[in-house]
Design a protein around this motif. Structure first.
Motif, PDB file in Angstrom:
ATOM      1  N   LEU A 259      -3.413   9.457  -8.784  1.00  0.00           N
ATOM      2  CA  LEU A 259      -3.932   8.172  -9.266  1.00  0.00           C
ATOM      3  C   LEU A 259      -3.326   7.018  -8.479  1.00  0.00           C
ATOM      4  CD1 LEU A 259      -3.924   8.815 -13.121  1.00  0.00           C
ATOM      5  CD2 LEU A 259      -5.946   8.413 -11.686  1.00  0.00           C
ATOM      6  N   GLN A 260      -2.041   7.102  -8.165  1.00  0.00           N
ATOM      7  CA  GLN A 260      -1.417   6.038  -7.376  1.00  0.00           C
ATOM      8  C   GLN A 260      -2.001   5.979  -5.970  1.00  0.00           C
ATOM      9  OE1 GLN A 260       2.715   7.098  -7.705  1.00  0.00           O
ATOM     10  NE2 GLN A 260       3.036   5.871  -9.546  1.00  0.00           N
TER      11      GLN A 260
ATOM     12  N   GLU B 258       0.806  -1.221   0.000  1.00  0.00           N
ATOM     13  CA  GLU B 258       0.000   0.000   0.000  1.00  0.00           C
ATOM     14  C   GLU B 258       0.840   1.272   0.000  1.00  0.00           C
ATOM     15  OE1 GLU B 258      -2.744  -0.240   3.217  1.00  0.00           O
ATOM     16  OE2 GLU B 258      -3.951  -1.808   2.285  1.00  0.00           O
TER      17      GLU B 258
ATOM     18  N   ASP C 298      -9.444   6.362   3.641  1.00  0.00           N
ATOM     19  CA  ASP C 298     -10.479   5.363   3.427  1.00  0.00           C
ATOM     20  C   ASP C 298     -11.345   5.341   4.683  1.00  0.00           C
ATOM     21  OD1 ASP C 298     -12.057   3.106   3.171  1.00  0.00           O
ATOM     22  OD2 ASP C 298     -10.441   1.855   2.390  1.00  0.00           O
TER      23      ASP C 298
ATOM     24  N   GLY D  74      -5.409   4.288  -5.961  1.00  0.00           N
ATOM     25  CA  GLY D  74      -5.317   2.841  -6.103  1.00  0.00           C
ATOM     26  C   GLY D  74      -6.581   2.255  -6.684  1.00  0.00           C
ATOM     27  N   SER D  75      -7.016   1.154  -6.105  1.00  0.00           N
ATOM     28  CA  SER D  75      -8.241   0.486  -6.563  1.00  0.00           C
ATOM     29  C   SER D  75      -9.375   0.654  -5.550  1.00  0.00           C
ATOM     30  CB  SER D  75      -7.968  -1.007  -6.800  1.00  0.00           C
ATOM     31  OG  SER D  75      -7.480  -1.616  -5.601  1.00  0.00           O
ATOM     32  N   SER D  76      -9.259   1.686  -4.722  1.00  0.00           N
ATOM     33  CA  SER D  76     -10.248   1.887  -3.664  1.00  0.00           C
ATOM     34  C   SER D  76     -11.611   2.230  -4.232  1.00  0.00           C
ATOM     35  CB  SER D  76      -9.783   3.013  -2.728  1.00  0.00           C
ATOM     36  OG  SER D  76      -8.509   2.731  -2.196  1.00  0.00           O
ATOM     37  N   GLY D  77     -12.644   2.092  -3.391  1.00  0.00           N
ATOM     38  CA  GLY D  77     -14.005   2.444  -3.775  1.00  0.00           C
ATOM     39  C   GLY D  77     -14.374   3.821  -3.267  1.00  0.00           C
TER      40      GLY D  77
ATOM     41  N   ALA E 191     -14.014   6.925  -5.726  1.00  0.00           N
ATOM     42  CA  ALA E 191     -12.668   6.857  -6.300  1.00  0.00           C
ATOM     43  C   ALA E 191     -12.704   6.504  -7.780  1.00  0.00           C
ATOM     44  CB  ALA E 191     -11.823   5.850  -5.530  1.00  0.00           C
ATOM     45  N   ALA E 192     -13.593   5.605  -8.181  1.00  0.00           N
ATOM     46  CA  ALA E 192     -13.673   5.223  -9.596  1.00  0.00           C
ATOM     47  C   ALA E 192     -14.087   6.409 -10.459  1.00  0.00           C
ATOM     48  CB  ALA E 192     -14.653   4.063  -9.777  1.00  0.00           C
TER      49      ALA E 192
ATOM     50  N   ASP F  64      -8.686  10.938 -15.860  1.00  0.00           N
ATOM     51  CA  ASP F  64      -8.288  10.440 -17.182  1.00  0.00           C
ATOM     52  C   ASP F  64      -8.827  11.340 -18.291  1.00  0.00           C
ATOM     53  OD1 ASP F  64      -6.878   8.307 -16.166  1.00  0.00           O
ATOM     54  OD2 ASP F  64      -8.567   6.917 -16.264  1.00  0.00           O
TER      55      ASP F  64
ATOM     56  N   ARG G 141     -11.136   8.775 -10.705  1.00  0.00           N
ATOM     57  CA  ARG G 141     -10.125   8.272 -11.641  1.00  0.00           C
ATOM     58  C   ARG G 141     -10.547   8.548 -13.080  1.00  0.00           C
ATOM     59  NH1 ARG G 141      -9.663   4.069  -7.706  1.00  0.00           N
ATOM     60  NH2 ARG G 141     -11.289   2.852  -8.756  1.00  0.00           N
TER      61      ARG G 141
END
Length: 346
Positions: free
Chosen positions: A303-304, A131, A327, A307-310, A246-247, A254, A250
């Motif tokens: 972006l790093q 992490e 989080d 991560g892949s968090s919600g 987060a999605a 982009d 992201r």
């Protein structure tokens, strides 16, 4: 009415606030006099201002920030939460001071580093290293940042990485105090995260070497004698969180435009995104809304950190303060990005 007024010296005597402090709090709009003599500039106060002045005196002694003092006087019903937060900061500061003094005692009293052993949960440690890995510095001129710092707390091991432009931290639960305060070198971090470690890791520090042994094998590395930067004050930044998906963020990063900047220190170029934080959430790009706080951030760093968090929260106290990413489901995990100066409009 004038017979009822108190001169600034009298209010000082009754409240415990020095005259110079009363003048300062007048200028700051915290405790203004009811009358100022136009010829002499002498300040006069109402007897009813003695109690607020005493409140200010007490808050001043414990170092409550000026804005918080102003808030306490303006909305006394909010005082409990404001004061509780300040007590929390004071307690954290005292704990930090104790750690620093303990380190001083250790440096003064110890000429050799004794052998030390502890056991850590392998999966939790590997997860924590994963992490924070993105924030590790690879700059050879900054040896104290070339790895992940392992910093013991009561029942926890805090894992921290920073390259001075960002910081990432999380914790590993432990049964006791593992007694670790060292920089785990980058090569050891990568060896652990690339391995298949389960169960527990037996950790041994001896003669400048750390050895971590578990079911997935052994990782060994030299431990550098460096002082990791003081970081704990940063754990409290960003006290007004804004929820964010987060999605969606992201995707907006982009799709959104960026500006290119170059760091003077090392000549590295990077893309900057503008984030607007307001009551209605977070958006990417400039804003004309005066209620929206706009801050520039390194796009790739953000972006790093996402991560892949919600669901996450983003918070920043002002345009020059660090951006805090948390989080809500894991308060131990925190990423901090230093803001990028925005001199020109987008």
């Amino acid at each position: 009415m004038e017979n009822e007024l108190l001169g600034i010296g009298r209010l000082s005597a009754l409240s415990g606030l020095p005259v110079s402090a009363l003048r300062f709090y007048d200028t700051a709009g915290v405790l203004p006099p009811v009358v100022v003599d136009p010829s002499s500039g002498y300040r006069y106060y109402l007897p009813s201002q003695v109690r607020p002045a005493r409140v200010v005196a007490h808050l001043r002694r414990v170092g409550l920030p000026l804005d918080d003092i102003r808030a306490v006087l303006a909305a006394p019903h909010e005082a409990p939460s404001i004061l509780a937060a300040h007590v929390g900061r004071l307690e954290a500061g005292l704990a930090d001071a104790r750690r620093e003094i303990s380190a001083v005692h250790h440096l003064l009293e110890t000429t050799e580093t004794p052998m030390h052993r502890c056991t850590l949960p392998a999966a939790d440690l590997v997860r924590a290293l994963h992490e924070v890995r993105h924030a590790v510095s690879d700059d050879p001129a900054e040896p104290r940042l070339n790895g992940v710092y392992l910093d013991s707390e009561d029942g926890l091991l805090r894992v921290v990485a920073t390259d001075r432009y960002r910081l990432s931290t999380t914790t590993v639960p432990t049964d006791g105090d593992p007694g670790l305060h060292l920089l785990l070198p980058t090569e050891a971090v990568d060896a652990l995260t690339e391995g298949r470690h389960t169960g527990t890791l037996d950790v041994v520090i001896d003669r400048g070497t750390i050895t971590l042994t578990g079911a997935g094998g052994t990782v060994r590395a030299e431990v550098s004698d460096v002082d990791f930067p003081a970081y704990r004050s940063l754990l409290e930044v960003g006290q007004q969180p804004v929820p964010v998906d987060a999605a969606a963020l992201r995707a907006a990063l982009d799709a959104g435009g960026t500006e290119t900047q170059t760091r003077e220190r090392d000549g590295v170029t990077f893309d900057v995104s503008r984030l607007g934080l307001g009551a209605d959430g977070v958006h990417v790009g400039p804003s004309d809304d005066p209620e929206v706080l706009v801050v520039g951030v390194n796009r790739d760093f953000l972006l790093q950190a996402l991560g892949s968090s919600g669901q996450l929260t983003l918070a920043i106290d002002d345009p020059i303060s660090p951006l805090a990413i948390r989080d809500p489901a894991r308060q131990d995990a925190l990423s901090i990005l230093m803001p990028v100066r925005l001199d020109q409009p987008a």
